[in-house]
Design a protein around this motif. Structure first.
Motif, PDB file in Angstrom:
ATOM      1  N   MET A   1       0.852  -1.205   0.000  1.00 15.71           N
ATOM      2  CA  MET A   1       0.000   0.000   0.000  1.00 15.71           C
ATOM      3  C   MET A   1       0.886   1.252   0.000  1.00 15.71           C
ATOM      4  O   MET A   1       1.881   1.299   0.707  1.00 15.71           O
ATOM      5  CB  MET A   1      -0.874  -0.008   1.266  1.00 15.71           C
ATOM      6  N   LYS A   2       0.485   2.254  -0.775  1.00 19.32           N
ATOM      7  CA  LYS A   2       1.233   3.522  -0.757  1.00 19.32           C
ATOM      8  C   LYS A   2       0.607   4.403   0.329  1.00 19.32           C
ATOM      9  O   LYS A   2      -0.591   4.697   0.286  1.00 19.32           O
ATOM     10  CB  LYS A   2       1.135   4.203  -2.134  1.00 19.32           C
ATOM     11  N   TYR A   3       1.405   4.756   1.318  1.00 19.70           N
ATOM     12  CA  TYR A   3       0.877   5.547   2.441  1.00 19.70           C
ATOM     13  C   TYR A   3       0.878   7.044   2.119  1.00 19.70           C
ATOM     14  O   TYR A   3       1.763   7.533   1.432  1.00 19.70           O
ATOM     15  CB  TYR A   3       1.685   5.261   3.707  1.00 19.70           C
ATOM     16  N   ILE A   4      -0.129   7.708   2.645  1.00 21.54           N
ATOM     17  CA  ILE A   4      -0.258   9.156   2.413  1.00 21.54           C
ATOM     18  C   ILE A   4      -0.133   9.855   3.752  1.00 21.54           C
ATOM     19  O   ILE A   4      -0.883   9.551   4.691  1.00 21.54           O
ATOM     20  CB  ILE A   4      -1.626   9.467   1.752  1.00 21.54           C
ATOM     21  N   TYR A   5       0.793  10.778   3.862  1.00 22.99           N
ATOM     22  CA  TYR A   5       1.052  11.460   5.136  1.00 22.99           C
ATOM     23  C   TYR A   5       0.404  12.847   5.141  1.00 22.99           C
ATOM     24  O   TYR A   5       0.779  13.718   4.359  1.00 22.99           O
ATOM     25  CB  TYR A   5       2.568  11.574   5.357  1.00 22.99           C
ATOM     26  N   LEU A   6      -0.578  13.017   6.005  1.00 23.33           N
ATOM     27  CA  LEU A   6      -1.280  14.313   6.116  1.00 23.33           C
ATOM     28  C   LEU A   6      -1.295  14.782   7.576  1.00 23.33           C
ATOM     29  O   LEU A   6      -2.323  15.196   8.099  1.00 23.33           O
ATOM     30  CB  LEU A   6      -2.708  14.163   5.577  1.00 23.33           C
ATOM     31  N   ASP A   7      -0.119  14.672   8.225  1.00 23.53           N
ATOM     32  CA  ASP A   7      -0.016  15.032   9.646  1.00 23.53           C
ATOM     33  C   ASP A   7       1.240  15.879   9.896  1.00 23.53           C
ATOM     34  O   ASP A   7       2.007  15.629  10.834  1.00 23.53           O
ATOM     35  CB  ASP A   7       0.004  13.736  10.486  1.00 23.53           C
ATOM     36  N   HIS A   8       1.443  16.875   9.021  1.00 23.62           N
ATOM     37  CA  HIS A   8       2.689  17.657   9.054  1.00 23.62           C
ATOM     38  C   HIS A   8       2.812  18.576  10.255  1.00 23.62           C
ATOM     39  O   HIS A   8       3.891  19.115  10.507  1.00 23.62           O
ATOM     40  CB  HIS A   8       2.835  18.457   7.750  1.00 23.62           C
ATOM     41  N   SER A   9       1.714  18.810  10.999  1.00 24.53           N
ATOM     42  CA  SER A   9       1.873  19.616  12.216  1.00 24.53           C
ATOM     43  C   SER A   9       2.390  18.767  13.368  1.00 24.53           C
ATOM     44  O   SER A   9       2.855  19.305  14.372  1.00 24.53           O
ATOM     45  CB  SER A   9       0.546  20.278  12.616  1.00 24.53           C
ATOM     46  N   ALA A  10       2.302  17.432  13.231  1.00 26.44           N
ATOM     47  CA  ALA A  10       2.893  16.555  14.257  1.00 26.44           C
ATOM     48  C   ALA A  10       4.399  16.496  14.046  1.00 26.44           C
ATOM     49  O   ALA A  10       5.182  16.667  14.975  1.00 26.44           O
ATOM     50  CB  ALA A  10       2.290  15.161  14.174  1.00 26.44           C
ATOM     51  N   THR A  11       4.779  16.243  12.815  1.00 27.37           N
ATOM     52  CA  THR A  11       6.184  16.293  12.436  1.00 27.37           C
ATOM     53  C   THR A  11       6.276  16.249  10.917  1.00 27.37           C
ATOM     54  O   THR A  11       5.314  15.856  10.250  1.00 27.37           O
ATOM     55  CB  THR A  11       7.000  15.147  13.073  1.00 27.37           C
ATOM     56  N   THR A  12       7.437  16.645  10.400  1.00 30.86           N
ATOM     57  CA  THR A  12       7.621  16.672   8.947  1.00 30.86           C
ATOM     58  C   THR A  12       8.732  15.692   8.558  1.00 30.86           C
ATOM     59  O   THR A  12       9.638  15.440   9.361  1.00 30.86           O
ATOM     60  CB  THR A  12       8.036  18.078   8.480  1.00 30.86           C
ATOM     61  N   PRO A  13       8.679  15.149   7.336  1.00 34.07           N
ATOM     62  CA  PRO A  13       9.800  14.307   6.903  1.00 34.07           C
ATOM     63  C   PRO A  13      11.050  15.159   6.712  1.00 34.07           C
ATOM     64  O   PRO A  13      10.933  16.331   6.362  1.00 34.07           O
ATOM     65  CB  PRO A  13       9.312  13.747   5.563  1.00 34.07           C
ATOM     66  N   ILE A  14      12.210  14.578   6.951  1.00 34.09           N
ATOM     67  CA  ILE A  14      13.451  15.349   6.755  1.00 34.09           C
ATOM     68  C   ILE A  14      13.692  15.543   5.262  1.00 34.09           C
ATOM     69  O   ILE A  14      13.626  14.595   4.485  1.00 34.09           O
ATOM     70  CB  ILE A  14      14.671  14.647   7.394  1.00 34.09           C
ATOM     71  N   ASN A  15      13.950  16.775   4.906  1.00 35.16           N
ATOM     72  CA  ASN A  15      14.255  17.126   3.531  1.00 35.16           C
ATOM     73  C   ASN A  15      15.600  16.495   3.108  1.00 35.16           C
ATOM     74  O   ASN A  15      16.516  16.404   3.924  1.00 35.16           O
ATOM     75  CB  ASN A  15      14.337  18.666   3.494  1.00 35.16           C
ATOM     76  N   LYS A  16      15.684  16.058   1.859  1.00 32.84           N
ATOM     77  CA  LYS A  16      16.897  15.369   1.361  1.00 32.84           C
ATOM     78  C   LYS A  16      18.154  16.236   1.521  1.00 32.84           C
ATOM     79  O   LYS A  16      19.218  15.774   1.895  1.00 32.84           O
ATOM     80  CB  LYS A  16      16.725  15.007  -0.110  1.00 32.84           C
ATOM     81  N   GLU A  17      18.006  17.527   1.197  1.00 30.95           N
ATOM     82  CA  GLU A  17      19.151  18.441   1.289  1.00 30.95           C
ATOM     83  C   GLU A  17      19.598  18.604   2.746  1.00 30.95           C
ATOM     84  O   GLU A  17      20.778  18.770   3.047  1.00 30.95           O
ATOM     85  CB  GLU A  17      18.765  19.829   0.739  1.00 30.95           C
ATOM     86  N   VAL A  18      18.610  18.545   3.649  1.00 34.40           N
ATOM     87  CA  VAL A  18      18.900  18.672   5.084  1.00 34.40           C
ATOM     88  C   VAL A  18      19.719  17.468   5.535  1.00 34.40           C
ATOM     89  O   VAL A  18      20.743  17.599   6.223  1.00 34.40           O
ATOM     90  CB  VAL A  18      17.578  18.787   5.890  1.00 34.40           C
ATOM     91  N   LEU A  19      19.277  16.292   5.104  1.00 33.06           N
ATOM     92  CA  LEU A  19      19.980  15.053   5.465  1.00 33.06           C
ATOM     93  C   LEU A  19      21.418  15.090   4.927  1.00 33.06           C
ATOM     94  O   LEU A  19      22.360  14.696   5.623  1.00 33.06           O
ATOM     95  CB  LEU A  19      19.204  13.874   4.859  1.00 33.06           C
ATOM     96  N   LYS A  20      21.559  15.603   3.706  1.00 35.43           N
ATOM     97  CA  LYS A  20      22.889  15.692   3.082  1.00 35.43           C
ATOM     98  C   LYS A  20      23.808  16.612   3.908  1.00 35.43           C
ATOM     99  O   LYS A  20      24.972  16.300   4.135  1.00 35.43           O
ATOM    100  CB  LYS A  20      22.716  16.249   1.658  1.00 35.43           C
ATOM    101  N   ALA A  21      23.228  17.725   4.364  1.00 35.27           N
ATOM    102  CA  ALA A  21      24.021  18.677   5.149  1.00 35.27           C
ATOM    103  C   ALA A  21      24.416  18.078   6.497  1.00 35.27           C
ATOM    104  O   ALA A  21      25.480  18.386   7.048  1.00 35.27           O
ATOM    105  CB  ALA A  21      23.213  19.969   5.348  1.00 35.27           C
ATOM    106  N   MET A  22      23.537  17.208   7.048  1.00 35.05           N
ATOM    107  CA  MET A  22      23.798  16.636   8.377  1.00 35.05           C
ATOM    108  C   MET A  22      24.854  15.524   8.341  1.00 35.05           C
ATOM    109  O   MET A  22      25.594  15.341   9.305  1.00 35.05           O
ATOM    110  CB  MET A  22      22.497  16.031   8.952  1.00 35.05           C
ATOM    111  N   ARG A  23      24.864  14.752   7.243  1.00 33.38           N
ATOM    112  CA  ARG A  23      25.645  13.495   7.183  1.00 33.38           C
ATOM    113  C   ARG A  23      27.100  13.633   7.644  1.00 33.38           C
ATOM    114  O   ARG A  23      27.555  12.839   8.457  1.00 33.38           O
ATOM    115  CB  ARG A  23      25.596  12.910   5.775  1.00 33.38           C
ATOM    116  N   PRO A  24      27.861  14.654   7.160  1.00 33.41           N
ATOM    117  CA  PRO A  24      29.263  14.740   7.589  1.00 33.41           C
ATOM    118  C   PRO A  24      29.396  14.858   9.107  1.00 33.41           C
ATOM    119  O   PRO A  24      30.379  14.390   9.685  1.00 33.41           O
ATOM    120  CB  PRO A  24      29.774  16.016   6.904  1.00 33.41           C
TER     121      PRO A  24
END
Ligand SMILES: Cc1ncc(COP(=O)(O)O)c(C=O)c1O
Length: 393
Positions: A1-24
């Motif tokens: 099943m493809k899940y649909i996330y409609l609860d962004h005030s609870a928390t948001t998925p981490i943005n790809k660019e954010v993850l890239k900046a964090m990795r080092p």
């Protein structure tokens, strides 16, 4: 099943660019920013560059930004920290503090605790649309008032409070008071950061809290802006990090990620999110009888739609939608899991039995028209079925 996330005030998925900046900073740049050697200084640079980005966003000085473990801690530090400092300066001073009835528990519970400790507390009411009125604040202010703490955006119904107007009002009032009588102004801007102007000079606040995980950044990291000259004491003791206001080794990767997330906040997504949210509101109100759209139609963030459906339980709706792969919430994430009616909806005058049928749908940058269509298709039959099963007609 493809899940649909409609609860962004609870928390948001981490943005790809954010993850890239964090990795080092989870790998080769692992040093402790307090260490003087190469590894430490690499981490220190990450933290200080992040502080600069956040200061730019808030339009404040770098040394007015303090990193914390999230907005809960930022709110606790702002409120307890101010009271603690003032009590240290004059333990006999009578203190009065003001907040609103619709704050997040991370503010309300702090106020409740201070009330138990003998501080006078006023809770401002809200209109039926969930807005604080300046007039109510004016009436509540006393000569002993030390602090006003009002959230920028409500996490359940998405209403935008008149923070800049309150800031101006307090500035005028403070002009007539001595520096010792100054009323300090704090705002919990967690739900506002994505959508509203958070420049502290525009808002006229002395302290402002926010959190990484509501802006497509990581969890467990937040910040508190403290205007220079604001009396504030630490509430955590240890290694004197963050100018001795918040001891503890900095969450370097989290801080770097939060700053990247802040840098990526853009107005371009807002229009798309608003269009999809308006479609949700229009279609669901048209298709589902006895549905109420909670909150102000205009003064609300573009991502939030909050409804009450009469004669159904919000929790049942949530679970049935979850079985169809659609994630929503019944209120704030912190109060879901308990069957207590929403304090926000009750404060807005929604009858208790109606408030039990509330759901919060909060959209984000990645949501598509197709996902919204699925929700609009799935929800009406669920409500119909639950109503048929309900003993209350
Ligand atoms: C308005 C508001 N304040 C504070 C918090 C708490 O933030 P954190 O999870 O970073 O502690 C939240 C989280 O739901 C919130 O919505």
């Amino acid at each position: 099943m493809k899940y649909i996330y409609l609860d962004h005030s609870a928390t948001t998925p981490i943005n790809k660019e954010v993850l890239k900046a964090m990795r080092p900073y989870l790998g080769e740049n692992f040093g402790n920013p307090s260490s003087l050697h190469y590894f430490g200084q690499k981490a220190r640079k990450g933290v200080e560059d992040a502080r600069e980005k956040i200061a730019n966003f808030l339009n404040c000085k770098n040394d007015e930004v303090f990193f914390t473990s999230g907005a809960t801690e930022s709110n606790n530090l702002a409120i307890f920290g101010l009271i603690k400092k003032i009590r240290k300066q004059n333990k006999d001073r009578k203190l009065h503090i003001i907040t609103s009835v619709i704050e997040h528990p991370a503010v309300l519970e702090v106020f409740d605790q201070l009330k138990k400790e003998g501080i006078e507390v006023s809770y401002l009411p809200v209109t039926k649309n969930g807005l604080v009125l300046e007039d109510d604040l004016k009436k509540a202010i006393k000569s002993e008032t030390l602090l006003v703490s009002i959230m920028y955006v409500n996490n359940e119904v998405g209403t935008i409070q008149p923070i800049a107007e309150i800031g101006k009002l307090l500035e005028e009032i403070n002009k007539k008071r001595t520096p010792e009588e100054k009323i300090y102004f704090h705002t919990d801007a967690v739900q506002a950061a994505n959508y509203c102007d958070c420049k502290v000079s525009y808002l006229g606040v002395d302290m402002l809290s926010f959190s990484g995980h509501k802006i497509y950044g990581p969890k467990g990291v937040g910040a508190l802006y403290v205007k220079k000259g604001t009396p504030i004491s630490a509430i955590v003791y240890g290694g004197h990090q963050e100018q001795s206001l918040r001891s503890g080794t900095e969450n370097v990767a989290g801080i770097v990620g939060m700053a990247k997330a802040i840098e990526m906040i853009g107005k371009k997504d807002n229009l798309k999110i608003r269009k999809l949210r308006d479609e949700v509101a229009k279609k669901l109100l048209a298709k589902i009888p006895d549905a109420i759209y909670n909150g102000d139609r205009e003064k609300r963030i573009p991502s939030n739609a909050n409804f009450c459906f009469k004669n159904v339980e919000g929790e049942s709706i949530l679970l049935m939608l979850d079985m169809e792969g659609i994630a929503i919430s019944t209120g704030s994430a912190c109060s879901s899991g308990s069957l207590k009616p929403s304090h926000v909806l009750l404060a807005m005058g929604v009858p208790q039995e109606v408030s039990h049928g509330s759901v919060r749908i909060t959209l984000g940058k990645e949501n598509t028209k197709e996902e919204i269509q699925k929700l609009i298709k799935a929800l009406p039959p669920i409500i119909k079925k639950l109503r048929e099963m309900s003993p209350i007609k």
